[in-house]
Design a protein around this motif. Structure first.
Motif, short mmCIF file in Angstrom:
data_model
loop_
_atom_site.label_atom_id
_atom_site.label_comp_id
_atom_site.label_asym_id
_atom_site.label_seq_id
_atom_site.Cartn_x
_atom_site.Cartn_y
_atom_site.Cartn_z
N SER A 174 0.83 -1.20 0.00
CA SER A 174 0.00 0.00 0.00
C SER A 174 0.87 1.26 0.00
O SER A 174 2.08 1.20 0.24
CB SER A 174 -0.95 0.00 1.20
N THR A 175 0.22 2.39 -0.27
CA THR A 175 0.92 3.67 -0.35
C THR A 175 0.24 4.69 0.56
O THR A 175 -0.98 4.87 0.49
CB THR A 175 0.94 4.21 -1.78
N PHE A 176 1.05 5.34 1.39
CA PHE A 176 0.56 6.42 2.24
C PHE A 176 0.94 7.75 1.61
O PHE A 176 2.10 7.97 1.26
CB PHE A 176 1.19 6.31 3.64
N GLY A 177 -0.04 8.62 1.43
CA GLY A 177 0.22 9.95 0.91
C GLY A 177 0.42 10.94 2.04
O GLY A 177 -0.50 11.23 2.79
N ARG A 178 1.64 11.44 2.15
CA ARG A 178 1.97 12.39 3.23
C ARG A 178 2.02 13.79 2.62
O ARG A 178 2.96 14.14 1.90
CB ARG A 178 3.31 12.01 3.86
N THR B 11 5.92 12.93 17.13
CA THR B 11 5.13 11.70 17.12
C THR B 11 4.29 11.54 15.86
O THR B 11 3.67 10.49 15.67
CB THR B 11 4.20 11.64 18.35
N THR B 12 4.25 12.57 15.02
CA THR B 12 3.50 12.43 13.77
C THR B 12 4.38 11.94 12.62
O THR B 12 3.87 11.67 11.53
CB THR B 12 2.88 13.78 13.35
N VAL B 13 5.68 11.83 12.84
CA VAL B 13 6.62 11.49 11.77
C VAL B 13 7.23 10.12 12.04
O VAL B 13 7.74 9.86 13.13
CB VAL B 13 7.74 12.55 11.67
N ALA B 14 7.17 9.25 11.05
CA ALA B 14 7.74 7.90 11.17
C ALA B 14 8.87 7.72 10.17
O ALA B 14 8.98 8.46 9.18
CB ALA B 14 6.66 6.85 10.96
N PHE C 72 -4.09 5.53 1.88
CA PHE C 72 -4.48 6.34 3.04
C PHE C 72 -3.55 7.54 3.08
O PHE C 72 -2.49 7.55 2.44
CB PHE C 72 -4.50 5.55 4.34
N THR C 73 -3.96 8.58 3.81
CA THR C 73 -3.26 9.85 3.70
C THR C 73 -3.19 10.57 5.04
O THR C 73 -3.86 10.20 6.00
CB THR C 73 -3.95 10.79 2.68
N GLY C 74 -2.38 11.62 5.05
CA GLY C 74 -2.31 12.55 6.17
C GLY C 74 -1.99 13.93 5.63
O GLY C 74 -1.23 14.06 4.67
N VAL C 75 -2.60 14.96 6.23
CA VAL C 75 -2.41 16.34 5.76
C VAL C 75 -1.85 17.18 6.90
O VAL C 75 -2.43 17.23 7.99
CB VAL C 75 -3.73 16.94 5.25
N LYS C 76 -0.74 17.86 6.64
CA LYS C 76 -0.12 18.71 7.65
C LYS C 76 -1.03 19.86 8.06
O LYS C 76 -1.28 20.07 9.24
CB LYS C 76 1.21 19.24 7.11
N ALA C 77 -1.45 20.66 7.12
CA ALA C 77 -2.36 21.81 7.31
C ALA C 77 -1.73 22.95 8.09
O ALA C 77 -1.65 24.08 7.62
CB ALA C 77 -3.67 21.38 7.96
N ASP D 139 -0.28 12.86 10.63
CA ASP D 139 0.15 11.93 11.68
C ASP D 139 0.28 10.53 11.09
O ASP D 139 -0.70 9.82 10.88
CB ASP D 139 -0.86 11.94 12.82
N MET D 140 1.51 10.11 10.82
CA MET D 140 1.74 8.84 10.13
C MET D 140 1.34 7.65 10.99
O MET D 140 0.62 6.75 10.53
CB MET D 140 3.22 8.75 9.73
#
Length: 472
Positions: free
Chosen positions: A155-159, A169-172, A251-256, A294-295
């Motif tokens: 799978s691919t996570f979009g950061r 703690t949001t960075v892996a 799945f994804t995460g957005v800094k904002a 948050d990864m």
């Protein structure tokens, strides 16, 4: 549900096998029927294994069907080396299941096979008994966990964006994610959201705004929340959908924060809609998206979504009301609106949702998606790292509801414009605050602790379970 392989192991002496074959198949029929009745797809071995060549061939056939879990079934005494050959041809998780019918030594066969697997370090779990509700539930928990873990690989996570506000703690570690979970991380700049939002179809933005105005309560103030700003937020949702589709993001995460929240708009509407099982276009599958990029939060949510098949709550551990033994789980708009009533009907959920003007932290404005999570039993979890090694925090809890006056009092003690879940956790507050390894926590309805425990075991991650003092 999961895809489960079932392979029965028999006696290697041909004259014995002929005599017990029907007995084995009868027990296998009962097991397969119970698993199928529970909703699983069962891939059945073409014949009971009674020889070396058959062991490898049948196991390869079942494995080629892409099963999530393989059950090696022992209704009679079975030559242990058949299990070793079948296990070698089966790369996925194994359950060894023994019939306890005293007329045949199936338990002996399972123990001999399990001991042989132990000697070579091949992980497996063991079950025994008739395929009643309890046994099927145990196999189901294992199968659901295996399916969730298997779905991570490839799978691919979009950061989108980097580390927000210095939150380590949001960075892996992307290498660690690839090695442990088989996940690739696609790095995407937040400019993509801005660029795509500005190019969004005005008709879609209007349709989304009118949907919210019709089903939810929108508190326009002419400054921080206007129809134009709400349409911009809907545009960020359309932008995210485009990114997800074009780059095949699972799945994804957005800094904002702070760039978008100070100069464009908040991502609250987009994040809520992505995690919801519907939008203004109709029903859809939830797309796991974590705020603040948050990864580990997104990874926890993806696993919980795979198991529970529901949206997953994302929240800050905002406050502990010691006088009520209640935790306020609150975040700036990330909660999926589904949690307002946990209904399949979006109108029922959105009837309890208020879009409030954003608060002082977010000068760019937009709507905060506010509601109070509906009451009920919940499983709460979070993947964190201790000295670089992953661990899974896990606990049971209940979301509580209060009368309107009490709810108003509690929300005003923190940020009333944000969504809240008032949780009574099966954890002692001092213990929780002393060792919980993040400010974000995640939840799904029901008790899925057996599945999450199995997830931790299958991933080789330490389980860190919270309980009340004196609880079993």
């Amino acid at each position: 549900m999961a895809r489960i392989g079932v392979i029965s192991i028999s006696d290697g002496r041909e004259h014995v096998h002929r005599g017990v074959r029907d007995f084995i198949l009868g027990k296998e029929d009962a097991l397969v029927g119970a698993l199928e009745a529970a909703g699983h797809e069962v891939v059945r071995g073409s014949e009971p294994v009674n020889g070396n060549v058959v062991a490898t061939a049948v196991a390869r056939e079942v494995a080629a069907a892409g099963v999530d879990l393989t059950v090696l079934h022992y209704a009679v005494w079975a030559f242990p080396h058949f299990t070793m050959l079948a296990a070698d041809a089966t790369p996925g998780p194994l359950v060894l299941l023994a019939s306890i019918d005293p007329t045949e030594p199936g338990m002996v066969g399972m123990l001999a096979a399990g001991g042989a697997l132990d000697q070579i370090g091949r992980s497996h779990t063991r079950q025994w008994g008739a395929p009643d509700a309890e046994l099927v539930a145990a196999i189901t928990a294992r199968a659901d966990a295996a399916r969730a873990v298997k779905a991570l690989r490839g799978s691919t996570f979009g950061r989108i964006g980097g580390r927000p506000m210095g939150m380590n703690t949001t960075v892996a570690n992307t290498d660690q994610w690839q090695r442990l979970f088989g996940i690739d991380v696609e790095e995407i700049d937040q400019w993509e959201i801005v660029r795509r939002t500005e190019a969004a179809d005005p008709a879609e933005l209007r349709r989304g705004r009118e949907w919210f105005e019709r089903l939810a309560t929108v508190h326009y103030d002419g400054a921080k929340l206007t129809p134009e700003l709400l349409e911009r937020q809907i545009g960020t949702y359309a932008a995210m959908r485009g990114l997800i589709e074009e780059r095949s993001l699972d799945f994804t995460g957005v800094k904002a924060q702070p760039e978008l929240t100070e100069h464009f708009c908040t991502m609250d509407v987009a994040e809520a809609l992505l995690n919801d099982p519907y939008d203004y276009n109709g029903p859809k599958e939830p797309h796991i998206c974590a705020t603040e990029a948050d990864m580990d939060g997104a990874l926890t949510m993806r696993l919980m979504n795979s198991i529970a098949r529901t949206p997953v709550l994302f929240a800050d551990v905002r406050h502990y009301h010691g006088d009520r033994d209640i935790w306020d789980l609150c975040n700036s708009g990330q909660h999926a609106t589904w949690y307002a009533a946990r209904s399949d009907d979006p109108a029922e959920n959105l009837a309890r949702v208020h879009l409030h003007p954003e608060v002082v932290f977010f000068p760019a404005g937009g709507a905060s998606v506010q509601h109070i999570a509906a009451p009920g039993r919940m499983t709460l979890a979070r993947l964190t790292r201790l000295d670089g090694d992953y661990r899974l925090h896990l606990m049971l809890g209940d979301f509580e509801s209060f009368d309107a006056a009490t709810t108003d009092t509690l929300t005003k003690q923190s940020t009333p414009e944000w969504p809240h879940a008032f949780a009574r956790l099966d954890a002692d507050a001092p213990d929780f605050l002393s060792r919980f390894g993040a400010n974000h926590i995640h939840a799904v309805p029901g008790d899925v602790r057996p599945q999450m425990r199995a997830v931790a075991e299958l991933l080789g991650i330490r389980l860190d379970e919270f309980t009340r003092s004196g609880a079993a």
